[in-house]
Every structure is written in C-alpha cells, then in structure tokens.
Design an enzyme around this catalytic site. Structure first.
Site, PDB file in Angstrom:
ATOM      1  N   LYS A  13       0.834  -1.213   0.000  1.00  0.00           N
ATOM      2  CA  LYS A  13       0.000   0.000   0.000  1.00  0.00           C
ATOM      3  C   LYS A  13       0.867   1.261   0.000  1.00  0.00           C
ATOM      4  O   LYS A  13       0.679   2.153  -0.822  1.00  0.00           O
ATOM      5  CB  LYS A  13      -0.943   0.005   1.218  1.00  0.00           C
ATOM      6  CG  LYS A  13      -1.890  -1.194   1.260  1.00  0.00           C
ATOM      7  CD  LYS A  13      -2.838  -1.135   2.443  1.00  0.00           C
ATOM      8  CE  LYS A  13      -2.173  -1.244   3.788  1.00  0.00           C
ATOM      9  NZ  LYS A  13      -1.499  -2.545   4.044  1.00  0.00           N
ATOM     10  N   ARG A  88     -10.264   0.324   8.385  1.00  0.00           N
ATOM     11  CA  ARG A  88      -9.740  -1.002   8.693  1.00  0.00           C
ATOM     12  C   ARG A  88     -10.738  -1.844   9.462  1.00  0.00           C
ATOM     13  O   ARG A  88     -10.428  -2.979   9.835  1.00  0.00           O
ATOM     14  CB  ARG A  88      -8.514  -0.828   9.573  1.00  0.00           C
ATOM     15  CG  ARG A  88      -7.203  -1.127   8.919  1.00  0.00           C
ATOM     16  CD  ARG A  88      -6.149  -0.781   9.936  1.00  0.00           C
ATOM     17  NE  ARG A  88      -4.949  -1.487   9.746  1.00  0.00           N
ATOM     18  CZ  ARG A  88      -3.888  -0.980   9.117  1.00  0.00           C
ATOM     19  NH1 ARG A  88      -3.939   0.201   8.582  1.00  0.00           N
ATOM     20  NH2 ARG A  88      -2.801  -1.680   9.036  1.00  0.00           N
ATOM     21  N   ARG A 127      11.634  -5.604   5.159  1.00  0.00           N
ATOM     22  CA  ARG A 127      11.384  -4.178   4.890  1.00  0.00           C
ATOM     23  C   ARG A 127      12.280  -3.279   5.749  1.00  0.00           C
ATOM     24  O   ARG A 127      12.521  -3.546   6.917  1.00  0.00           O
ATOM     25  CB  ARG A 127       9.923  -3.830   5.173  1.00  0.00           C
ATOM     26  CG  ARG A 127       9.676  -2.318   5.110  1.00  0.00           C
ATOM     27  CD  ARG A 127       8.235  -1.949   5.077  1.00  0.00           C
ATOM     28  NE  ARG A 127       7.506  -2.426   6.234  1.00  0.00           N
ATOM     29  CZ  ARG A 127       6.192  -2.331   6.354  1.00  0.00           C
ATOM     30  NH1 ARG A 127       5.484  -1.794   5.387  1.00  0.00           N
ATOM     31  NH2 ARG A 127       5.585  -2.800   7.414  1.00  0.00           N
ATOM     32  N   ARG A 160      11.021  -1.242  11.127  1.00  0.00           N
ATOM     33  CA  ARG A 160       9.874  -0.863  11.970  1.00  0.00           C
ATOM     34  C   ARG A 160       9.731  -1.836  13.129  1.00  0.00           C
ATOM     35  O   ARG A 160       9.944  -3.032  12.957  1.00  0.00           O
ATOM     36  CB  ARG A 160       8.593  -0.883  11.110  1.00  0.00           C
ATOM     37  CG  ARG A 160       8.233   0.470  10.574  1.00  0.00           C
ATOM     38  CD  ARG A 160       7.114   0.450   9.586  1.00  0.00           C
ATOM     39  NE  ARG A 160       5.902  -0.262   9.979  1.00  0.00           N
ATOM     40  CZ  ARG A 160       4.774  -0.271   9.256  1.00  0.00           C
ATOM     41  NH1 ARG A 160       4.723   0.394   8.122  1.00  0.00           N
ATOM     42  NH2 ARG A 160       3.720  -0.944   9.662  1.00  0.00           N
ATOM     43  N   ARG A 171      -0.464  -9.192  13.218  1.00  0.00           N
ATOM     44  CA  ARG A 171      -1.092  -8.197  12.327  1.00  0.00           C
ATOM     45  C   ARG A 171      -1.908  -8.890  11.240  1.00  0.00           C
ATOM     46  O   ARG A 171      -2.979  -8.414  10.859  1.00  0.00           O
ATOM     47  CB  ARG A 171      -0.013  -7.297  11.698  1.00  0.00           C
ATOM     48  CG  ARG A 171       0.530  -6.295  12.697  1.00  0.00           C
ATOM     49  CD  ARG A 171       1.850  -5.709  12.264  1.00  0.00           C
ATOM     50  NE  ARG A 171       1.787  -4.992  11.008  1.00  0.00           N
ATOM     51  CZ  ARG A 171       2.851  -4.730  10.253  1.00  0.00           C
ATOM     52  NH1 ARG A 171       4.042  -5.146  10.619  1.00  0.00           N
ATOM     53  NH2 ARG A 171       2.707  -4.055   9.144  1.00  0.00           N
TER      54      ARG A 171
HETATM   55  P1  AP5 Z   1       4.744  -1.640   1.856  1.00  0.00           P
HETATM   56  O1  AP5 Z   1       4.412  -0.795   0.683  1.00  0.00           O
HETATM   57  O2  AP5 Z   1       5.498  -1.015   2.981  1.00  0.00           O
HETATM   58  O3  AP5 Z   1       3.431  -2.405   2.364  1.00  0.00           O
HETATM   59  P2  AP5 Z   1       2.144  -1.859   3.141  1.00  0.00           P
HETATM   60  O4  AP5 Z   1       0.956  -2.549   2.535  1.00  0.00           O
HETATM   61  O5  AP5 Z   1       2.137  -0.355   3.170  1.00  0.00           O
HETATM   62  O6  AP5 Z   1       2.442  -2.488   4.548  1.00  0.00           O
HETATM   63  P3  AP5 Z   1       2.264  -1.899   6.013  1.00  0.00           P
HETATM   64  O7  AP5 Z   1       2.947  -2.888   6.914  1.00  0.00           O
HETATM   65  O8  AP5 Z   1       2.725  -0.479   6.113  1.00  0.00           O
HETATM   66  O9  AP5 Z   1       0.751  -1.992   6.179  1.00  0.00           O
HETATM   67  P4  AP5 Z   1       0.004  -2.036   7.484  1.00  0.00           P
HETATM   68  O10 AP5 Z   1      -1.380  -1.881   6.989  1.00  0.00           O
HETATM   69  O11 AP5 Z   1       0.252  -3.207   8.348  1.00  0.00           O
HETATM   70  O12 AP5 Z   1       0.663  -0.849   8.321  1.00  0.00           O
HETATM   71  P5  AP5 Z   1       0.196   0.632   8.661  1.00  0.00           P
HETATM   72  O13 AP5 Z   1       1.384   1.475   8.652  1.00  0.00           O
HETATM   73  O14 AP5 Z   1      -0.995   1.032   7.872  1.00  0.00           O
HETATM   74  O15 AP5 Z   1       5.569  -2.913   1.302  1.00  0.00           O
HETATM   75  C1  AP5 Z   1       6.077  -3.891   2.191  1.00  0.00           C
HETATM   76  C2  AP5 Z   1       7.482  -4.352   1.717  1.00  0.00           C
HETATM   77  O16 AP5 Z   1       7.332  -5.018   0.475  1.00  0.00           O
HETATM   78  C3  AP5 Z   1       8.470  -3.203   1.465  1.00  0.00           C
HETATM   79  O17 AP5 Z   1       9.750  -3.594   1.896  1.00  0.00           O
HETATM   80  C4  AP5 Z   1       8.443  -2.997  -0.067  1.00  0.00           C
HETATM   81  O18 AP5 Z   1       9.693  -2.535  -0.560  1.00  0.00           O
HETATM   82  C5  AP5 Z   1       8.137  -4.422  -0.545  1.00  0.00           C
HETATM   83  N1  AP5 Z   1       7.333  -4.422  -1.797  1.00  0.00           N
HETATM   84  C6  AP5 Z   1       6.236  -3.670  -2.077  1.00  0.00           C
HETATM   85  N2  AP5 Z   1       5.756  -3.971  -3.296  1.00  0.00           N
HETATM   86  C7  AP5 Z   1       6.561  -4.961  -3.781  1.00  0.00           C
HETATM   87  C8  AP5 Z   1       6.584  -5.717  -5.008  1.00  0.00           C
HETATM   88  N3  AP5 Z   1       5.668  -5.532  -5.966  1.00  0.00           N
HETATM   89  N4  AP5 Z   1       7.549  -6.654  -5.152  1.00  0.00           N
HETATM   90  C9  AP5 Z   1       8.487  -6.865  -4.182  1.00  0.00           C
HETATM   91  N5  AP5 Z   1       8.518  -6.176  -3.019  1.00  0.00           N
HETATM   92  C10 AP5 Z   1       7.573  -5.245  -2.823  1.00  0.00           C
HETATM   93  O19 AP5 Z   1      -0.321   0.417  10.169  1.00  0.00           O
HETATM   94  C11 AP5 Z   1       0.568   0.133  11.241  1.00  0.00           C
HETATM   95  C12 AP5 Z   1      -0.225   0.060  12.538  1.00  0.00           C
HETATM   96  O20 AP5 Z   1      -0.872   1.328  12.798  1.00  0.00           O
HETATM   97  C13 AP5 Z   1      -1.372  -0.965  12.569  1.00  0.00           C
HETATM   98  O21 AP5 Z   1      -0.913  -2.266  12.887  1.00  0.00           O
HETATM   99  C14 AP5 Z   1      -2.282  -0.352  13.644  1.00  0.00           C
HETATM  100  O22 AP5 Z   1      -1.796  -0.611  14.941  1.00  0.00           O
HETATM  101  C15 AP5 Z   1      -2.161   1.142  13.378  1.00  0.00           C
HETATM  102  N6  AP5 Z   1      -3.190   1.620  12.440  1.00  0.00           N
HETATM  103  C16 AP5 Z   1      -2.975   2.154  11.199  1.00  0.00           C
HETATM  104  N7  AP5 Z   1      -4.139   2.459  10.602  1.00  0.00           N
HETATM  105  C17 AP5 Z   1      -5.107   2.119  11.471  1.00  0.00           C
HETATM  106  C18 AP5 Z   1      -6.538   2.160  11.432  1.00  0.00           C
HETATM  107  N8  AP5 Z   1      -7.194   2.611  10.337  1.00  0.00           N
HETATM  108  N9  AP5 Z   1      -7.224   1.723  12.518  1.00  0.00           N
HETATM  109  C19 AP5 Z   1      -6.577   1.270  13.593  1.00  0.00           C
HETATM  110  N10 AP5 Z   1      -5.244   1.165  13.715  1.00  0.00           N
HETATM  111  C20 AP5 Z   1      -4.507   1.588  12.653  1.00  0.00           C
END
Ligand code: AP5
Length: 220
Positions: A13, A88, A127, A160, A171
């Site tokens: 994402k 979410r 990552r 992270r 997660r």
């Molecule tokens: P990346 O692009 O970083 O993936 P992502 O989908 O953004 O993963 P996140 O871990 O950031 O998502 P998340 O939803 O768990 O975390 P968030 O920060 O929202 O890619 C991942 C890796 O893959 C990278 O190394 C990249 O280089 C590689 N990659 C990407 N595309 C690729 C490809 N095509 N081929 C090869 N490699 C590739 O949330 C974190 C925390 O915040 C949550 O756990 C929760 O506690 C809180 N939180 C956030 N939003 C909410 C909400 N709405 N409600 C409640 N709690 C929330």
C-alpha cells in the site's frame, strides 16, 4: 479522484501510494504514517497509539476516526485523496461514509491489493524504512544504493518495530478478523477493484500501471 487503498500488511500500500499520488496529484493519507509521526514526536496520541501498534493491534476506532476526519477537512483534500490503511474495520467504514457525506463528497474506487501470506512474511521481515522521509526499501527486493542511508535524503534506514515475525503474524490475524470483511462491504457497493499478485512476484511498476489502467486515469 477519491480512493481507498486496502490490503493486508505488506501488500504494498505504502509503496504504491507514493507512485499513485504523484500520478494522480492527490494527497496521501496514511493512518499508519500519522500514528508513527505522533509516536516519534511523543504526543499523547503517539503514546496511546504505540500501546496498540507494538503488538500489532488496531488503535481504537474513536481515536482513528477523529484524526481522519480532521485531515479530510483540510484544503488539499478538496480535489481528491488516497486513503492508505483506513478504514480497517466496518465501524470505520461507516464513519467514513458519514464524514464524506458531511463534506459533500463520494468515494470513486476502493483498490484491494491481494498478495499471498508467504510473500507478505518475506516482504515485511525484509522491509526497511527511512527514519526521516519514510521512503520504503527492502533488503532483497529494493535495497538502498547508499547502504543503510536513504537514497533520497541520506536519512537513517531502520526496521519498523512492528516488523518482527511474531508481530507480523498478529497483524495478519487482526487483518483477517477485522479488516478482510471490508472487501465484501465495498464489493456490495460496487466500488471494489481487485489487483491480484498472489505470489507477490509482480514488479512495483507493473502493479502501478495495472491500477492506473483500471482506474481509467489515462496514464500509460
Ligand atoms: P509496503 O508498501 O510497505 O506495504 P504496506 O501494505 O504499506 O504495509 P504496512 O505494513 O505499512 O501496512 P500495514 O497496513 O500493516 O501498516 P500501517 O502502517 O498502515 O511494502 C512492504 C514491503 O514489500 C516493502 O519492503 C516494499 O519494498 C516491498 N514491496 C512492495 N511492493 C513490492 C513488489 N511488488 N515486489 C516486491 N517487493 C515489494 O499500520 C501500522 C499500525 O498502525 C497498525 O498495525 C495499527 O496498529 C495502526 N493503524 C494504522 N491504521 C489504522 C486504522 N485505520 N485503525 C486502527 N489502527 C490503525
């Protein structure tokens, strides 16, 4: 264009959001990034969010909905936005509908990135992220040419705290239980656009191209 980008942790994402927001000229609103910034700044929001994030749980809906509501009311969202990681839960999705109604806005599309569990585990444990600008790297798939410094701003690259294997497993469980039902929720509304990459082996550029094509944005 008003878009939600959803998918399990590690689906790409944040990676896709960077390119899509540049191409579509809309702001990137990531609740995860907003919480990480608050944690870094040591605000009361950050202290509360950290309690949940470190163990892979969701921050309570009341807190999350409040920060998104404030952000969507800002002037730069008038012509569109990309929401990453929000909503979410079903209550968050219902709250978003109310917020948009109050603002006189509609959603255009919900992009659902589908990547298999095995690929996700490899992606998240490898990552690395820039501490200063948030640029996303991967030790194997996209290492920084500057070693442990960011290619864009020379900031320090770190892992992270929620990317350890145990937290990633939590997660993914939280995603299946609380977030996956949103796929059907948005499918029923006719807004869902599935982007499949089950083996996780499609290139970042290919996925961006497929999304823009499916959005009919006219981008090549
Ligand atoms: P990346 O692009 O970083 O993936 P992502 O989908 O953004 O993963 P996140 O871990 O950031 O998502 P998340 O939803 O768990 O975390 P968030 O920060 O929202 O890619 C991942 C890796 O893959 C990278 O190394 C990249 O280089 C590689 N990659 C990407 N595309 C690729 C490809 N095509 N081929 C090869 N490699 C590739 O949330 C974190 C925390 O915040 C949550 O756990 C929760 O506690 C809180 N939180 C956030 N939003 C909410 C909400 N709405 N409600 C409640 N709690 C929330």
């Amino acid at each position: 264009m008003r878009i939600i980008l959803m998918g399990p942790p590690g689906a790409g994402k944040g990676t896709q959001a960077e390119f899509l927001t540049q191409a579509l000229k809309i702001p990137h609103i990531s609740t995860g990034d907003m919480f990480r910034k608050a944690v870094k700044e040591g605000t009361s929001l950050g202290l509360e969010a950290k309690r949940y994030m470190d163990s892979g749980k969701l921050v309570p809906d009341t807190v999350t909905v409040g920060i998104v509501k404030e952000r969507l009311a800002e002037a730069d969202c008038q012509n569109g936005f990309l929401l990453d990681g929000f909503p979410r839960t079903i209550p968050q999705a219902d709250a978003l509908e109310n917020i948009l109604q109050e603002l006189g806005m509609n959603l255009d599309k919900v992009i659902n990135l589908e990547v298999g569990r095995e690929a996700i585990l490899k992606r998240l444990t490898g990552r690395r992220v820039c501490k200063s600008c948030g640029a996303i790297y991967h030790m194997l798939y996209h290492p920084s040419s500057q070693g442990n410094k960011c290619e864009l701003c020379s900031g320090e690259i770190y892992q992270r705290e929620d990317d350890t294997e145990a937290t990633v497993v939590n997660r993914l469980e939280v995603y299946e239980r609380q977030t996956a039902p949103l796929v059907e929720y948005y499918e029923k509304k006719g807004l869902l656009l599935n982007i499949l990459n089950t083996a996780g082996d499609e290139k970042v550029e290919t996925i961006t191209h497929n999304i823009l094509k499916a959005l009919g944005s006219g981008q090549k």
